[in-house]
Design a protein around this motif. Structure first.
Motif, PDB file in Angstrom:
ATOM      1  N   ALA A  51       8.954   5.256   8.352  1.00 59.95           N
ATOM      2  CA  ALA A  51       7.763   5.894   7.795  1.00 59.95           C
ATOM      3  C   ALA A  51       7.464   5.245   6.442  1.00 59.95           C
ATOM      4  CB  ALA A  51       7.990   7.393   7.631  1.00 59.95           C
ATOM      5  N   GLN A  52       6.229   5.410   5.963  1.00 55.01           N
ATOM      6  CA  GLN A  52       5.820   4.729   4.740  1.00 55.01           C
ATOM      7  C   GLN A  52       6.719   5.080   3.559  1.00 55.01           C
ATOM      8  OE1 GLN A  52       3.103   2.485   4.978  1.00 55.01           O
ATOM      9  NE2 GLN A  52       4.167   1.804   3.162  1.00 55.01           N
ATOM     10  N   GLN A  53       7.071   6.373   3.408  1.00 56.33           N
ATOM     11  CA  GLN A  53       7.922   6.765   2.292  1.00 56.33           C
ATOM     12  C   GLN A  53       9.321   6.196   2.438  1.00 56.33           C
ATOM     13  OE1 GLN A  53       6.628   8.772  -0.416  1.00 56.33           O
ATOM     14  NE2 GLN A  53       8.383   7.717  -1.273  1.00 56.33           N
ATOM     15  N   ARG A  93       0.228   2.503  -3.183  1.00 57.38           N
ATOM     16  CA  ARG A  93       1.520   3.141  -2.899  1.00 57.38           C
ATOM     17  C   ARG A  93       1.598   3.581  -1.443  1.00 57.38           C
ATOM     18  NH1 ARG A  93       0.571   6.108  -8.522  1.00 57.38           N
ATOM     19  NH2 ARG A  93       1.504   4.528  -9.886  1.00 57.38           N
ATOM     20  N   GLU A  94       0.484   4.010  -0.888  1.00 55.56           N
ATOM     21  CA  GLU A  94       0.460   4.396   0.518  1.00 55.56           C
ATOM     22  C   GLU A  94       0.698   3.198   1.428  1.00 55.56           C
ATOM     23  OE1 GLU A  94      -3.297   6.311   1.005  1.00 55.56           O
ATOM     24  OE2 GLU A  94      -2.634   8.194   0.069  1.00 55.56           O
ATOM     25  N   GLU A  95       0.436   2.004   0.900  1.00 56.14           N
ATOM     26  CA  GLU A  95       0.671   0.778   1.667  1.00 56.14           C
ATOM     27  C   GLU A  95       2.051   0.184   1.396  1.00 56.14           C
ATOM     28  OE1 GLU A  95      -1.150  -0.595   4.013  1.00 56.14           O
ATOM     29  OE2 GLU A  95      -2.623   1.030   3.872  1.00 56.14           O
ATOM     30  N   GLY A  96       2.862   0.894   0.628  1.00 56.96           N
ATOM     31  CA  GLY A  96       4.232   0.457   0.412  1.00 56.96           C
ATOM     32  C   GLY A  96       4.483  -0.303  -0.868  1.00 56.96           C
ATOM     33  N   HIS A 100       5.707  -6.245   6.173  1.00 57.54           N
ATOM     34  CA  HIS A 100       6.146  -4.849   6.188  1.00 57.54           C
ATOM     35  C   HIS A 100       6.995  -4.550   7.426  1.00 57.54           C
ATOM     36  CE1 HIS A 100       3.664  -2.884   2.867  1.00 57.54           C
ATOM     37  NE2 HIS A 100       3.486  -4.186   2.764  1.00 57.54           N
ATOM     38  N   TYR A 103      10.054   3.399   3.857  1.00 57.27           N
ATOM     39  CA  TYR A 103       9.930   1.980   3.515  1.00 57.27           C
ATOM     40  C   TYR A 103       9.953   1.787   2.003  1.00 57.27           C
ATOM     41  CZ  TYR A 103       8.012  -2.757   3.270  1.00 57.27           C
ATOM     42  OH  TYR A 103       7.828  -4.088   2.991  1.00 57.27           O
ATOM     43  N   ARG A 104       9.235   2.632   1.287  1.00 55.57           N
ATOM     44  CA  ARG A 104       9.177   2.511  -0.167  1.00 55.57           C
ATOM     45  C   ARG A 104      10.552   2.740  -0.799  1.00 55.57           C
ATOM     46  NH1 ARG A 104       4.698   6.249  -2.547  1.00 55.57           N
ATOM     47  NH2 ARG A 104       5.445   5.254  -4.470  1.00 55.57           N
TER      48      ARG A 104
END
Length: 224
Positions: free
Chosen positions: A151-153, A21-24, A139, A155-156
């Motif tokens: 930011a990663q969040q 999840r931290e990687e998207g 990504h 992106y998710r």
């Protein structure tokens, strides 16, 4: 991009899901072969990470059944079985890769991305809504040809909105699917995340794509 982890060791599964999840990625977990096979056959996953030594139904059986029904779905075997004969057995059975425990997450991540690059065309690498484009393998996100730094969040959240373009997504649904949490009606975490995303995705552009349905949730779509 959603990944299914079929692993009977709770700590290992939870740590792996958190890292993905931290990687998207979005990650689901199953702790036995029967549940894992059911999810893999009924949900839309980009890839399955499968242990071999599982309760109720071992990984070999899950792999055979899965490849018989959904041959294009990529599977990476992740197991403590390190004999050459086991590797050969797994690859001959249709596994797309084989990684032995203990493992470095960086290596697993590289293997996941490599397998996804080789996946059939229906495992889409690119998503587009109007002039907004997301490359899910690299990504990268751009709009009107301009690269956006998310930011990663962020992106998710955008990944989920784009995968469900045109669908109205409630705050509860977003909380469960993107944050893996129970939604607290007094919490503004979803609204705050959408505000940050809009500043990058919508504010610099004339055509707005993220829309609010007051009291319901959000939808990503083109409106005339």
């Amino acid at each position: 991009m959603k990944i299914l982890i079929v692993e009977d060791e709770p700590k290992t599964a939870a740590a792996l899901a958190r890292a993905l999840r931290e990687e998207g990625f979005s990650a689901d977990m199953a702790e036995n072969g029967i549940d894992g096979l059911h999810l893999a056959l009924t949900e839309n996953y980009a890839l399955v990470i499968l242990d071999v030594m599982l309760p109720k139904c071992d990984g070999w059986s899950v792999l055979h059944a899965l490849k018989a029904e959904r041959s294009a779905l990529p599977v990476i075997l992740l197991t403590a079985l390190d004999a050459v004969s086991d590797r050969v057995k797994g690859l001959n059975a249709g596994a797309d890769d084989y990684l032995v425990k203990p493992f470095a997450f960086s290596e697993l991540l590289a293997r996941i991305r490599n397998v996804l690059r080789r996946a059939p065309a229906q495992q889409s690498e690119l998503m587009r809504v109007a002039d907004l484009e997301m490359d899910r393998i690299r990504h990268r996100v751009s709009r009107a040809g301009q690269m956006l730094d998310l930011a990663q969040q962020e992106y998710r959240v955008l990944d989920y909105l784009m995968r469900h373009s045109g669908e109205v997504l409630t705050r509860t649904h977003l909380a469960e699917q993107v944050w893996d949490m129970n939604f607290d009606g007094d919490s503004n975490v979803i609204d705050a995340a959408i505000r940050r995303l809009r500043k990058k995705i919508d504010d610099p552009f004339e055509c707005k794509l993220i829309h609010t349905l007051r009291g319901v949730g959000y939808v990503l779509e083109v409106r005339s």
